[in-house]
Design an enzyme around this catalytic site. Structure first.
Site: not given
Length: 12
Positions: A5, A8
């Site tokens: 991701h 974050d």
């Protein structure tokens, strides 16, 4: 931003 991701937002 942790693993896959780049936002974050998720610790996964």
């Amino acid at each position: 931003g942790v693993t896959f991701h780049d936002d974050d937002l998720i610790p996964f």
